[in-house]
Scaffold this motif. Structure first.
Motif, PDB file in Angstrom:
ATOM      1  N   UNK A   1       0.821  -1.143  -0.023  1.00 12.53           N
ATOM      2  CA  UNK A   1       0.055  -0.047  -0.017  1.00 12.53           C
ATOM      3  C   UNK A   1       1.024   1.382  -0.132  1.00 12.53           C
ATOM      4  N   UNK A   2       2.107   1.047   0.788  1.00 13.79           N
ATOM      5  CA  UNK A   2       2.889   2.364   0.724  1.00 13.79           C
ATOM      6  C   UNK A   2       3.355   2.543  -0.623  1.00 13.79           C
ATOM      7  N   UNK A   3       3.817   1.466  -1.483  1.00 15.64           N
ATOM      8  CA  UNK A   3       4.305   1.509  -2.601  1.00 15.64           C
ATOM      9  C   UNK A   3       3.618   2.131  -3.821  1.00 15.64           C
ATOM     10  N   UNK A   4       2.254   1.988  -3.351  1.00 15.64           N
ATOM     11  CA  UNK A   4       1.058   2.565  -4.369  1.00 15.64           C
ATOM     12  C   UNK A   4       0.889   3.966  -4.296  1.00 15.64           C
ATOM     13  N   UNK A   5       1.072   4.511  -2.879  1.00 14.84           N
ATOM     14  CA  UNK A   5       0.764   5.797  -2.575  1.00 14.84           C
ATOM     15  C   UNK A   5       1.871   6.837  -1.883  1.00 14.84           C
ATOM     16  N   UNK A   6       2.681   6.296  -1.129  1.00 15.81           N
ATOM     17  CA  UNK A   6       3.473   7.210  -0.441  1.00 15.81           C
ATOM     18  C   UNK A   6       5.165   7.177  -0.757  1.00 15.81           C
ATOM     19  N   UNK A   7       5.498   5.949  -1.214  1.00 14.22           N
ATOM     20  CA  UNK A   7       7.083   5.976  -1.039  1.00 14.22           C
ATOM     21  C   UNK A   7       7.298   4.754  -2.276  1.00 14.22           C
ATOM     22  N   UNK A   8       8.525   4.593  -2.609  1.00  8.66           N
ATOM     23  CA  UNK A   8       8.868   3.868  -3.454  1.00  8.66           C
ATOM     24  C   UNK A   8       9.366   2.575  -2.549  1.00  8.66           C
ATOM     25  N   UNK A   9       9.097   1.540  -2.536  1.00 14.85           N
ATOM     26  CA  UNK A   9       9.584   0.143  -1.820  1.00 14.85           C
ATOM     27  C   UNK A   9      10.701  -0.253  -2.835  1.00 14.85           C
ATOM     28  N   UNK A  10      11.926  -0.208  -2.425  1.00 12.15           N
ATOM     29  CA  UNK A  10      13.140  -0.732  -3.218  1.00 12.15           C
ATOM     30  C   UNK A  10      13.960  -1.606  -2.109  1.00 12.15           C
ATOM     31  N   UNK A  11      14.531  -2.700  -3.293  1.00 15.50           N
ATOM     32  CA  UNK A  11      15.200  -3.984  -2.315  1.00 15.50           C
ATOM     33  C   UNK A  11      16.409  -3.278  -1.723  1.00 15.50           C
ATOM     34  N   UNK A  12      17.030  -3.934  -0.864  1.00 21.37           N
ATOM     35  CA  UNK A  12      18.217  -3.692  -0.237  1.00 21.37           C
ATOM     36  C   UNK A  12      19.388  -3.282  -1.064  1.00 21.37           C
ATOM     37  N   UNK A  13      19.607  -4.317  -1.819  1.00 24.96           N
ATOM     38  CA  UNK A  13      20.812  -4.159  -2.871  1.00 24.96           C
ATOM     39  C   UNK A  13      20.805  -2.883  -3.930  1.00 24.96           C
ATOM     40  N   UNK A  14      19.584  -2.781  -4.104  1.00 28.64           N
ATOM     41  CA  UNK A  14      19.422  -1.468  -4.970  1.00 28.64           C
ATOM     42  C   UNK A  14      19.754  -0.167  -4.179  1.00 28.64           C
ATOM     43  N   UNK A  15      19.301  -0.227  -2.898  1.00 31.42           N
ATOM     44  CA  UNK A  15      19.486   1.037  -2.183  1.00 31.42           C
ATOM     45  C   UNK A  15      21.023   1.178  -1.614  1.00 31.42           C
ATOM     46  N   UNK A  16      21.730  -0.002  -1.457  1.00 32.56           N
ATOM     47  CA  UNK A  16      23.123   0.319  -1.296  1.00 32.56           C
ATOM     48  C   UNK A  16      23.877   0.590  -2.406  1.00 32.56           C
ATOM     49  N   UNK A  17      23.398   0.116  -3.549  1.00 36.74           N
ATOM     50  CA  UNK A  17      24.052   0.417  -4.865  1.00 36.74           C
ATOM     51  C   UNK A  17      23.869   1.913  -5.029  1.00 36.74           C
ATOM     52  N   UNK A  18      22.665   2.632  -4.846  1.00 35.91           N
ATOM     53  CA  UNK A  18      22.410   3.970  -5.035  1.00 35.91           C
ATOM     54  C   UNK A  18      23.343   4.773  -4.048  1.00 35.91           C
ATOM     55  N   UNK A  19      23.407   4.393  -2.842  1.00 32.31           N
ATOM     56  CA  UNK A  19      24.266   5.181  -1.871  1.00 32.31           C
ATOM     57  C   UNK A  19      25.790   5.211  -2.210  1.00 32.31           C
ATOM     58  N   UNK A  20      26.079   3.892  -2.674  1.00 33.24           N
ATOM     59  CA  UNK A  20      27.659   4.137  -3.068  1.00 33.24           C
ATOM     60  C   UNK A  20      27.712   5.167  -4.505  1.00 33.24           C
ATOM     61  N   UNK A  21      26.576   4.730  -5.457  1.00 33.07           N
ATOM     62  CA  UNK A  21      26.842   5.579  -6.771  1.00 33.07           C
ATOM     63  C   UNK A  21      26.900   7.174  -6.474  1.00 33.07           C
ATOM     64  N   UNK A  22      25.656   7.655  -5.638  1.00 30.52           N
ATOM     65  CA  UNK A  22      25.615   8.855  -5.296  1.00 30.52           C
ATOM     66  C   UNK A  22      26.680   9.529  -4.653  1.00 30.52           C
ATOM     67  N   UNK A  23      27.245   8.583  -3.768  1.00 32.13           N
ATOM     68  CA  UNK A  23      28.543   9.059  -3.060  1.00 32.13           C
ATOM     69  C   UNK A  23      29.548   9.452  -3.612  1.00 32.13           C
ATOM     70  N   UNK A  24      30.002   8.578  -4.784  1.00 34.99           N
ATOM     71  CA  UNK A  24      30.850   8.819  -5.608  1.00 34.99           C
ATOM     72  C   UNK A  24      30.713  10.226  -6.348  1.00 34.99           C
ATOM     73  N   UNK A  25      29.278  10.133  -6.976  1.00 34.54           N
ATOM     74  CA  UNK A  25      28.993  11.536  -7.546  1.00 34.54           C
ATOM     75  C   UNK A  25      29.231  12.629  -6.987  1.00 34.54           C
ATOM     76  N   UNK A  26      28.793  12.832  -5.809  1.00 35.01           N
ATOM     77  CA  UNK A  26      28.916  13.809  -5.085  1.00 35.01           C
ATOM     78  C   UNK A  26      30.214  14.235  -4.593  1.00 35.01           C
TER      79      UNK A  26
END
Length: 234
Positions: free
Chosen positions: A207-232
């Motif tokens: 229900x949250x994914x439908x209305x209030x937030x993106x529900x994302x898997x752990x590995x994708x979130x870790x990859x994002x944190x590393x990717x945006x860290x390098x970018x910044x």
């Protein structure tokens, strides 16, 4: 076990049908990842993560704690802000008009997390805060309600919050709802959110994914944190 299997099957069937309805009506859009993330761990304190308490949740040791440890490692190596949220009260006399519990104690036993019992409201030692990380004490379900969280995030130029913790049906859900209302991109880390009641996590995340937030898997979130860290850092 048989009950849980039957419940999971029933929920999957309901989700499949609901997905068709939601998509036909324009729900389940993506808020997406931004450029400046922060990690918000909601109520991963001993009263919720250790056995024998009224608030004790399921899947803590084998799933949620290891997942949050991995997220913390990613945030710490990239310098992303981390906020550990817990709940406690100064006046736990349910008859006192001066209690900081409000009326919540009329629904659930919040009086157990008294300020005088830090062993209950302290953050679980397995994900213990390090210097530079915030420990925020809230009084209500949402980590935003009546706290400095939104101001702290804006001061750090955060545009995206990755939310973990317990429970899916209450404090995590309301934190995500309020986070979106405050103008932050809201990401619920799928494997790092728990509850006490069978089916509560699956239903609320759907229900949250439908209305209030993106529900994302752990590995994708870790990859994002590393990717945006390098970018910044570039």
């Amino acid at each position: 076990m048989a009950f849980n299997t039957e419940l999971d099957a029933a929920l999957e069937a309901a989700f499949a049908e609901a997905t068709e309805l939601y998509r036909a009506r324009g729900f389940q859009r993506r808020v997406g990842f931004g450029r400046r993330p922060a990690l918000i761990n909601v109520d991963l304190a001993n009263a919720w993560t250790r056995p024998g308490n009224p608030f004790t949740c399921e899947n803590i040791d084998d799933q949620i704690i290891p997942g949050v440890q991995a997220l913390l490692a990613a945030c710490r190596r990239n310098g992303h802000p981390v906020v550990h949220v817990t709940t406690c009260y100064q006046v736990t006399d349910v008859d006192s008009p001066k209690t900081d519990m409000g009326l919540w104690h009329r629904k659930i036993p919040v009086e157990i997390v008294a300020e005088s019992k830090p062993e209950l409201w302290a953050i679980d030692s397995r994900i213990e805060p390090v210097p530079g990380e915030q420990v925020l004490v809230k009084k209500r379900a949402s980590a935003f309600h009546g706290t400095y969280l939104a101001g702290f995030l804006r001061a750090n130029n955060v545009d995206t919050i990755l939310v973990t913790g317990v429970t899916a049906s209450a404090c995590v859900r309301t934190t995500l709802c309020d986070g979106l209302a405050e103008g932050f991109r809201t990401i619920a880390v799928k494997e790092c959110i728990g509850d006490r009641v069978p089916g509560a996590v699956a239903w609320n995340l759907f229900d949250i994914d439908a209305k209030f937030a993106d529900v994302e898997p752990l590995e994708r979130c870790i990859g994002y944190l590393d990717e945006v860290g390098l970018r910044n850092a570039a």
